[in-house]
Design an enzyme around this catalytic site. Sequence first.
Site, PDB file in Angstrom:
ATOM      1  N   GLU A   9       9.079  -3.984  13.014  1.00  0.00           N
ATOM      2  CA  GLU A   9       9.008  -2.723  12.091  1.00  0.00           C
ATOM      3  C   GLU A   9       7.769  -1.995  12.741  1.00  0.00           C
ATOM      4  OE1 GLU A   9       8.030  -3.735   8.081  1.00  0.00           O
ATOM      5  OE2 GLU A   9       9.037  -1.965   7.344  1.00  0.00           O
ATOM      6  N   LYS A  19      -1.745  -7.146  -9.135  1.00  0.00           N
ATOM      7  CA  LYS A  19      -2.277  -6.877  -8.183  1.00  0.00           C
ATOM      8  C   LYS A  19      -2.038  -5.749  -7.323  1.00  0.00           C
ATOM      9  CE  LYS A  19      -3.037  -8.437  -3.936  1.00  0.00           C
ATOM     10  NZ  LYS A  19      -3.781  -7.355  -3.322  1.00  0.00           N
ATOM     11  N   PHE A  29       0.775  -1.024  -0.060  1.00  0.00           N
ATOM     12  CA  PHE A  29      -0.103   0.213  -0.054  1.00  0.00           C
ATOM     13  C   PHE A  29       0.805   1.237  -0.191  1.00  0.00           C
ATOM     14  CE2 PHE A  29       0.851   0.001   4.564  1.00  0.00           C
ATOM     15  CZ  PHE A  29       1.243   1.374   4.816  1.00  0.00           C
ATOM     16  N   GLU A  52      -5.005  -3.744  -2.287  1.00  0.00           N
ATOM     17  CA  GLU A  52      -6.442  -3.694  -1.907  1.00  0.00           C
ATOM     18  C   GLU A  52      -6.651  -2.335  -1.176  1.00  0.00           C
ATOM     19  OE1 GLU A  52      -4.555  -5.783  -0.610  1.00  0.00           O
ATOM     20  OE2 GLU A  52      -5.103  -6.743   1.088  1.00  0.00           O
ATOM     21  N   ARG A  53      -5.718  -1.687  -0.618  1.00  0.00           N
ATOM     22  CA  ARG A  53      -5.970  -0.512   0.281  1.00  0.00           C
ATOM     23  C   ARG A  53      -5.753   0.798  -0.657  1.00  0.00           C
ATOM     24  NH1 ARG A  53      -2.903  -1.669   5.885  1.00  0.00           N
ATOM     25  NH2 ARG A  53      -1.495  -2.924   4.821  1.00  0.00           N
ATOM     26  N   CYS A  85       9.500   1.716   3.240  1.00  0.00           N
ATOM     27  CA  CYS A  85      10.586   0.776   3.756  1.00  0.00           C
ATOM     28  C   CYS A  85      11.921   1.318   3.732  1.00  0.00           C
ATOM     29  CB  CYS A  85      10.180  -0.250   2.634  1.00  0.00           C
ATOM     30  SG  CYS A  85      11.125   0.185   1.010  1.00  0.00           S
TER      31      CYS A  85
HETATM   32  P1  NAD Z   1       1.608  -6.391   2.972  1.00  0.00           P
HETATM   33  O1  NAD Z   1       2.739  -7.524   3.158  1.00  0.00           O
HETATM   34  O2  NAD Z   1       0.510  -6.533   4.043  1.00  0.00           O
HETATM   35  O3  NAD Z   1       0.711  -6.666   1.643  1.00  0.00           O
HETATM   36  C1  NAD Z   1       1.525  -6.739   0.448  1.00  0.00           C
HETATM   37  C2  NAD Z   1       0.645  -7.478  -0.523  1.00  0.00           C
HETATM   38  O4  NAD Z   1       0.454  -8.489  -0.220  1.00  0.00           O
HETATM   39  C3  NAD Z   1      -0.759  -6.735  -0.619  1.00  0.00           C
HETATM   40  O5  NAD Z   1      -0.888  -6.923  -2.032  1.00  0.00           O
HETATM   41  C4  NAD Z   1      -1.673  -7.828  -0.079  1.00  0.00           C
HETATM   42  O6  NAD Z   1      -2.884  -7.998  -0.459  1.00  0.00           O
HETATM   43  C5  NAD Z   1      -0.913  -9.014   0.202  1.00  0.00           C
HETATM   44  N1  NAD Z   1      -1.013  -9.751   1.388  1.00  0.00           N
HETATM   45  C6  NAD Z   1      -0.844  -9.113   2.450  1.00  0.00           C
HETATM   46  N2  NAD Z   1      -0.963 -10.133   3.579  1.00  0.00           N
HETATM   47  C7  NAD Z   1      -1.136 -11.263   3.043  1.00  0.00           C
HETATM   48  C8  NAD Z   1      -1.148 -12.663   3.289  1.00  0.00           C
HETATM   49  N3  NAD Z   1      -1.115 -13.045   4.776  1.00  0.00           N
HETATM   50  N4  NAD Z   1      -1.347 -13.915   2.284  1.00  0.00           N
HETATM   51  C9  NAD Z   1      -1.044 -13.513   1.090  1.00  0.00           C
HETATM   52  N5  NAD Z   1      -1.127 -11.973   0.605  1.00  0.00           N
HETATM   53  C10 NAD Z   1      -1.212 -11.032   1.595  1.00  0.00           C
HETATM   54  O7  NAD Z   1       2.346  -5.186   2.977  1.00  0.00           O
HETATM   55  P2  NAD Z   1       1.758  -3.592   3.262  1.00  0.00           P
HETATM   56  O8  NAD Z   1       1.247  -3.488   4.537  1.00  0.00           O
HETATM   57  O9  NAD Z   1       0.899  -3.192   2.144  1.00  0.00           O
HETATM   58  O10 NAD Z   1       3.180  -2.742   2.932  1.00  0.00           O
HETATM   59  C11 NAD Z   1       4.096  -2.359   4.173  1.00  0.00           C
HETATM   60  C12 NAD Z   1       5.199  -3.430   4.081  1.00  0.00           C
HETATM   61  O11 NAD Z   1       6.034  -3.351   2.683  1.00  0.00           O
HETATM   62  C13 NAD Z   1       6.268  -2.957   5.053  1.00  0.00           C
HETATM   63  O12 NAD Z   1       6.740  -4.015   5.814  1.00  0.00           O
HETATM   64  C14 NAD Z   1       7.122  -2.483   4.135  1.00  0.00           C
HETATM   65  O13 NAD Z   1       8.353  -2.315   4.663  1.00  0.00           O
HETATM   66  C15 NAD Z   1       7.260  -3.253   2.954  1.00  0.00           C
HETATM   67  N6  NAD Z   1       7.896  -2.518   1.863  1.00  0.00           N
HETATM   68  C16 NAD Z   1       9.059  -3.039   1.400  1.00  0.00           C
HETATM   69  C17 NAD Z   1       9.642  -2.574   0.172  1.00  0.00           C
HETATM   70  C18 NAD Z   1      10.960  -2.917  -0.002  1.00  0.00           C
HETATM   71  O14 NAD Z   1      11.418  -2.724  -1.269  1.00  0.00           O
HETATM   72  N7  NAD Z   1      11.850  -3.686   0.759  1.00  0.00           N
HETATM   73  C19 NAD Z   1       9.048  -1.365  -0.470  1.00  0.00           C
HETATM   74  C20 NAD Z   1       7.750  -0.866   0.128  1.00  0.00           C
HETATM   75  C21 NAD Z   1       7.300  -1.547   1.126  1.00  0.00           C
END
Ligand code: NAD
Length: 521
Positions: free
Chosen positions: A404, A195, A171, A198-199, A303
């Site tokens: 985090e 994909k 998101f 969803e947020r 991140c």
């Molecule tokens: P998230 O993991 O909750 O969601 C990411 C994606 O995964 C979404 O599309 C979501 O629908 C899906 N998802 C979430 N939980 C799931 C599950 N249990 N099973 C299957 N799919 C699932 O992440 P977020 O909250 O949207 O984003 C923040 C996180 O992303 C932070 O931890 C941040 O550090 C990380 N991030 C990392 C980078 C990088 O390049 N290292 C860049 C941006 C964000």
Amino acid sequence: LPKQARLAFQFRTYITNHEKIQDVQNTPYFLDNKFVQSSTTKFIDLHDPATNNLVTRVPQMTSEEMKKAVESAEKAFESWKKTSVLHRQQIMFKFVQLIKENHDRLAASITLEQGKTFADAKGDVLRGLQVAEAACAAPELLKGDLLEVAKDMETRSYREPLGVTAAICPFNFPAMIPLWCIPIATVTGNTLILKPSERDPGAAIILAELVKKAGFPEGVVNIIHGSHDAVNFIIDEPAIKAISFVGGNKAGEYIFTRGSANGKRVQANLGAKNHAAVLPDCNKNHFLNAVAGAAFGAAGQRCMALSTLVFIGDETQKWLPDLVERAKALKVDAGFEDGADLGPVISPESKARIESLIASAEKEGAKIVLDGRGYKPAKYPNGNWVGPTIITDVTPDMTCYKEEIFGPVLVCLKVDTLNEAVELINKNEYGNGVAIFTENGSSAEYFRKNIEAGQMGVNVPIPVPLPMFSFTGNKKSIAGGGVSTFYGKPGINFYTQTKTVTSLWKAEDDQAAKASVVMPT
Ligand code: NAD
């Protein structure tokens, strides 16, 4: 009414300045260059983080709909893979131009759905746009190697597309992360199922419109919506050859493991806990501004946010009151408001989680020297507000250090020497980014040689590499030991399969009467 708010959306009732939307519409998906409403009965409500007003409903698409998207991408691949790289480059030039023309509109959709300030949202778009610009160099990037390896014999390598690929996005960068994937996946000749989170899928939907306008054929980029079921569909769908994931560790480690077990290529960028180490010989004013900006900008939801500060020596710790003043000077407000420095966090659940981590610090013996809990701007009492928060006297065993936080919270630790700072940082499981503040070249060089983090800044707070490099997290911040990284040359490698051809072109006829059975030497 700010201009950017008026620009916000084409698919929905116009969004005014965070006012309630009268006629809330569902977010469409994108199939064969058309916007389609899902027939699902399951939707996820998407709220403006500054007001918690309903903005749109995001469908949890049915598996039949997702299957259709994959079939369309498979069909599109058959002709897309045969297009010349110069043809794809021309489309990418057009795509770049269209992103530039729609920069404000994309940023407005981000501010509305994600909450970050409009100026920051423009940066989100820009950092993605730069990947599309770099992808225009595909004719150069896709060149293979050639060598005469023996008499009359040459070996050549070709980079071929994989087929249908997929991207699963977080998101926090609703334009940048889709743009880490769309340009590189497609310019290399693949088709892509994207994909978005969803947020906040609005920016991806605007990008879809630009995909069509740029001249991508039907099915080259399809966008599906959903959460866990959509992700499981992607992981288990045999036609999908590769998955790009960016997000948290829980989802990412699961996707990497199960996707890899299913025989797919998976690249997965995960969570972070980025440290800044400060030495007394640094430029103090630059340090104060850099850390306050990188810890609290985007409400800490980056991140590469600098969420952890390591004071080296007593002198630097004396700067704490100055740091608190810089943090207090930041204006927390809705993203479209003039002068807003940071907006709300993404959801009430996220706010509650951040606040509970602050409370845990207090309970475990740390000091809250600036407490952002309970803050709310008068005009937006219902938003997910957390003001800049600074926690000191933190030790590595505390929950606020280990987890985090992903909010506007800076945790501070103290060590006596640079060597101790390196040891402390290296013990942390994450290794996305790190920064050192010093004017001493030897100290910076010592740090560089010894630190275990993938992306380091010397007096640079958020050292995200530009797209001619690659996003190189380390340790728990990237799955599979960093086996593949996003964009740059590694990004091209990820989206292509190398074919290596060895040819023998003899000048004279082969006169040998018997076959040779030994390994050719
Ligand atoms: P998230 O993991 O909750 O969601 C990411 C994606 O995964 C979404 O599309 C979501 O629908 C899906 N998802 C979430 N939980 C799931 C599950 N249990 N099973 C299957 N799919 C699932 O992440 P977020 O909250 O949207 O984003 C923040 C996180 O992303 C932070 O931890 C941040 O550090 C990380 N991030 C990392 C980078 C990088 O390049 N290292 C860049 C941006 C964000």
